[in-house]
Design an enzyme around this catalytic site. Sequence first.
Site, PDB file in Angstrom:
ATOM      1  N   ASP A  91      16.524  59.877  30.035  1.00 38.81           N
ATOM      2  CA  ASP A  91      15.584  60.695  29.201  1.00 38.81           C
ATOM      3  C   ASP A  91      13.659  60.502  29.514  1.00 38.81           C
ATOM      4  OD1 ASP A  91      14.536  61.771  26.626  1.00 38.81           O
ATOM      5  OD2 ASP A  91      14.873  59.561  25.350  1.00 38.81           O
ATOM      6  N   GLY A 186       9.952  59.240  16.920  1.00 35.85           N
ATOM      7  CA  GLY A 186       9.839  58.104  15.569  1.00 35.85           C
ATOM      8  C   GLY A 186       9.926  58.571  14.390  1.00 35.85           C
ATOM      9  N   HIS A 214      13.608  67.311  20.672  1.00 37.10           N
ATOM     10  CA  HIS A 214      13.442  65.583  20.862  1.00 37.10           C
ATOM     11  C   HIS A 214      12.661  65.771  19.055  1.00 37.10           C
ATOM     12  CE1 HIS A 214      13.703  64.550  25.180  1.00 37.10           C
ATOM     13  NE2 HIS A 214      13.259  66.047  25.136  1.00 37.10           N
TER      14      HIS A 214
HETATM   15  P1  13P Z   1      13.913  60.127  17.946  1.00 42.09           P
HETATM   16  O1  13P Z   1      13.504  58.013  18.114  1.00 42.09           O
HETATM   17  O2  13P Z   1      12.866  60.313  16.640  1.00 42.09           O
HETATM   18  O3  13P Z   1      14.890  60.247  17.095  1.00 42.09           O
HETATM   19  O4  13P Z   1      13.555  60.660  19.552  1.00 42.09           O
HETATM   20  C1  13P Z   1      14.158  60.345  20.113  1.00 42.09           C
HETATM   21  C2  13P Z   1      13.762  61.596  21.338  1.00 42.09           C
HETATM   22  O5  13P Z   1      13.560  62.657  20.796  1.00 42.09           O
HETATM   23  C3  13P Z   1      14.523  60.716  22.937  1.00 42.09           C
HETATM   24  O6  13P Z   1      13.845  61.840  23.605  1.00 42.09           O
END
Ligand code: 13P
Length: 301
Positions: A91, A186, A214
Site C-alpha cells: 500500500d 482515517g 482509499h
Molecule cells: P482508512 O484508514 O481510512 O480506512 O484508509 C485505508 C487506506 O486507504 C489504505 O490505503
Amino acid sequence: MSKIYNKRLVNAHNMIEAAHQNKFAIGHFNINNLEWTKAILEAAQETNTPTIIATSEGAIKYMGGVDVVVGMVNGLLEDLNITIPVALHLDHGQTVEMCKKVIDAGYSSVMFDGSHLPYAENVAKTKEVVAYAKQYEVSVEAEIGSIGGEEDGVVGQGELGDPKEAAEVSKLGISMLAAGIGNIHGKYPEWWKSLSFETLEALQKAAPFPMVLHGGSGIPQDQVKKAISMGISKINVNTELQLAFRDATRLYFEAKKDLNDETKGFDPRKLLAPGYKALKTTFVELTTWFGCLGKADSVKK
Ligand code: 13P
C-alpha cells in the site's frame, strides 16, 4: 520470467476485473500483525471471499521487515489451507526501489504512489514499476490526485483526480487506479459531507477503468454503494478494523477480565481474542456492503 510469489497467492488483476465487470468492489485490508492477518484470511476463506491483504511501508517496518510479512502470510496460507484468491499488496509504495524490493520478497501486487511527485515523474516512475512487475506477473496500482489526511506518514492534501491524467495513467499497464475523489484516510471529520461523485463520473468517462477508493472507513453505506455502481472496484480499509479491534479489546479490560488470574485472563491469546473476533465480524460486514462476499468463484483463475 515467471512469478516468484507463493503459488497460493494471486495478483490482484483478475479479481479487480471481475469486480469492475460485475459491479462489486474487492476489499483491501491493511494488516498490522499476526491476529489481523489470520482473522482476515480465516474470514475470507470461511465466506469464499476474494481478498487483498495489504501493508503500508510503516506496517512492514513495524512487523520487522518485508521477509517477516511474506513469511507470515505464506505460512498462514499453507497452514490454514487458504484456497480462495488472496493478493499480498504493498500500500502506498513511496519509491520504485521499495516496489521492487517487495516484489523480490514475494508480494503479488504493489501500489506505486507517485501522487506527491510532479505528474511527468509520477508517470515515468509508474512505468518503471510496471515494467519490473510485469516480469513477475505482479499487478500494479497507480495514484493521481491525492487522498486527504495522513496514513503511516503518507500525507495528502486531497486533490481531486484529473480526468486527462486518469486516461493517460490507466494506459500504462496498471490494473487499478487510485484517484482523489474527496476521500480521506482515517476518521472522517465532522465537516466532511460526501465523496465527489461528479469527479468520479468525469474520471470514469475519461477512463472507464477499475478505480480504487482509499480511506474506505466511515463512508456512509449509500455513498459506498453509489461509488461501486460508478466504477470503484477496490476499497481500502484500515481504520475501521482498528476501531473494531479497539472497541472489543476495551470491553475486555473494562470487564477486568485481564485481572482474573484463575482464568489466566492475562494470557495474550485471551487478551487479543475479542479484538480478533471483532476483526472477523467487521470483515463480513464490510465485504457484504462491498458486494464481494462469497464471490471467489467469479474470479478467473
Ligand atoms: P482508512 O484508514 O481510512 O480506512 O484508509 C485505508 C487506506 O486507504 C489504505 O490505503
